[in-house]
Structure formats: structure tokens, C-alpha cells
Scaffold this active site. Sequence first.
Site, PDB file in Angstrom:
ATOM      1  N   SER A 110       0.850  -1.187   0.000  1.00 27.58           N
ATOM      2  CA  SER A 110       0.000   0.000   0.000  1.00 27.58           C
ATOM      3  C   SER A 110       0.884   1.234   0.000  1.00 27.58           C
ATOM      4  O   SER A 110       2.006   1.222   0.538  1.00 27.58           O
ATOM      5  CB  SER A 110      -0.905   0.025   1.228  1.00 27.58           C
ATOM      6  OG  SER A 110      -1.567   1.274   1.354  1.00 27.58           O
ATOM      7  N   TYR A 119      -1.689   0.353  10.285  1.00 24.40           N
ATOM      8  CA  TYR A 119      -1.772  -0.164   8.917  1.00 24.40           C
ATOM      9  C   TYR A 119      -0.544   0.268   8.118  1.00 24.40           C
ATOM     10  O   TYR A 119       0.049  -0.532   7.379  1.00 24.40           O
ATOM     11  CB  TYR A 119      -3.042   0.338   8.254  1.00 24.40           C
ATOM     12  CG  TYR A 119      -3.220  -0.108   6.819  1.00 24.40           C
ATOM     13  CD1 TYR A 119      -3.520  -1.434   6.514  1.00 24.40           C
ATOM     14  CD2 TYR A 119      -3.074   0.802   5.772  1.00 24.40           C
ATOM     15  CE1 TYR A 119      -3.671  -1.844   5.199  1.00 24.40           C
ATOM     16  CE2 TYR A 119      -3.231   0.402   4.451  1.00 24.40           C
ATOM     17  CZ  TYR A 119      -3.529  -0.927   4.174  1.00 24.40           C
ATOM     18  OH  TYR A 119      -3.676  -1.326   2.862  1.00 24.40           O
TER      19      TYR A 119
END
Length: 290
Positions: A176, A189
Amino acid sequence: MAHAFSRPRTSPRPRSLAAPPAAAPGADSARTGHRPGAPATTRTRTALITGASSGIGAAVARRLAAEGTWEMVLTGRDPARLRAVAEDAAATAFAADLTDPGAGRLLADFTQAAVGPVDLLVAGAGVGWAGDFREMPQRSIDEVFAVDVLAPLRLVRLLLPGMVAAGTGRVVLVGSLAGCVGVRGEAVYSAAKAALGTFADALRYELRDTGVGVSHVVPGVVDTPFFERRGSPYRRSRPRPVPPERVADAIRDAVGRGRDEVYVPGWLRLPCRVRGAAPGLYRRLAGRFG
């Protein structure tokens, strides 16, 4: 959770393989075959895709199925949705929660028995959590790292020896942008995806000259159920979400061309490079524009 696997309606496979292992309690037997219409002169390859019940994983399964040269095992935590994707992609569905003890081993053993040695692993499963780190429950911290880091590392560890022994194979880790630059309100995250990206780099160096490649695919905002499940929908006007099919195409391109790192969309390389080359400037811009 109980493991469940299902068999879509497919034609017989073009090669003889060992019978799948005994089903877990309450599970259905499953095997798949060569997708109808596949070129007879093209070798059938095998793939295991995680996070395949929706989003990027499901898109990758459909993209590979369209080529007609892949035998696939798909896994995810939603049995009903996973079964639907498997039916559409003529693949085997093995529903499992890879954070459960021993689930990775069961999946790896089943996959190798059902379709043979794995040529491609696409680690697409991921979860997030949005909000201030001070308010993040410990169980959510544990889940993000268990799903986004520990589960793919364990699965790679199980499948890698077979790839190295065969002298061929590819591991695709779906990262990501948050792992490259850090995102406000997604501290854990971001940390998890940063760990995955660094693992991809280190593993690639280790596997040099083995015939096994590692691709790190770095998407930005993708139009999937991810944001709803993390507890906070995506509300920013920019960057605009890209469809999961675009990421699936990038993954297929990385596999076909042996690419080490791919950004989706490509312009995402810019903020990552600015952060690396001029971290002070990047932090000032990020603090101002988020």
C-alpha cells in the site's frame, strides 16, 4: 474458523495429481480443472491467491482465469463470496482465516495436493483500521499485523522451499502507498505495510539466482470494501479510487515481466521518491496537505 472448500463445475485437469487431503469437518471436497478454451500448447501454471473473496484478490482470480492457462486455489474468510468468485474463475475455493493457528499449513498442503507445486503466490489479503492510534483497541492492532504481515510471511515460508527447489516461481505481495509514506489516522496499517515492503526487498536479495522472483505491488486508493470494513469510508476527493481490475492488471504485468516493484497508478512513485530524497520537504507538504 472451520475450513471449507468447494468444487466449481470444470473439465478434468490435464495432468495427474495426488488426491487432495481429507476434508476438515463440515467441508466439501474440491478440485478444479483446466479452464475451457485454454490453448492446448500452453503449459498450465498453478496459483494460490489470498484475500480472493472480494476486492483485489477476486479481480486477480478473474484476470488469470481469462488467460485460460492457470489452475488456481482461492482463499478468503467469507465462504459464500469466495465460492461465487471460484465458480466464476473455475478455481478451487478454500475458505479459511489465515490468522488461525495452523491454517497456513492446511492451506499450503491442500493447494499442493489439489493443483500441484505452486508457481505463483499472490498475497492479497489485508485489513485496516482508521482513527487515532491512542484509541485503537489492542485486538485491532493484533489483527492488522496478523493479517497483513504474519499470515503472508508464514505462507511464503511454507511455499518458498518448493519454488526454490523447482528453480522457478513468483511471490506477489500486495502492499500500500501507506507503507511508503505513512498515512494520518492509519498508523498501524502504515507500519504493517511498510514491514511487508521491506520484507519483499530483503527476500528478493536472498533469492537472487534461485529463479524465484518477488514482486511488491503498491496500490493507492482502490475501490473495494476495504474502507467500509475498516470502519471509516473513503471521503477524500483526491486521489480518486482506482478499480481493483486495474491493480489486477498490474499484478499480471508484474508476473509476466518479472517486475520487482509496481505502483498503481504509476504516479504514486513520485511521493515515495520525494520522501526518500527530501524527507524534510515531504513532511512539510504532508503536514499541510495531508
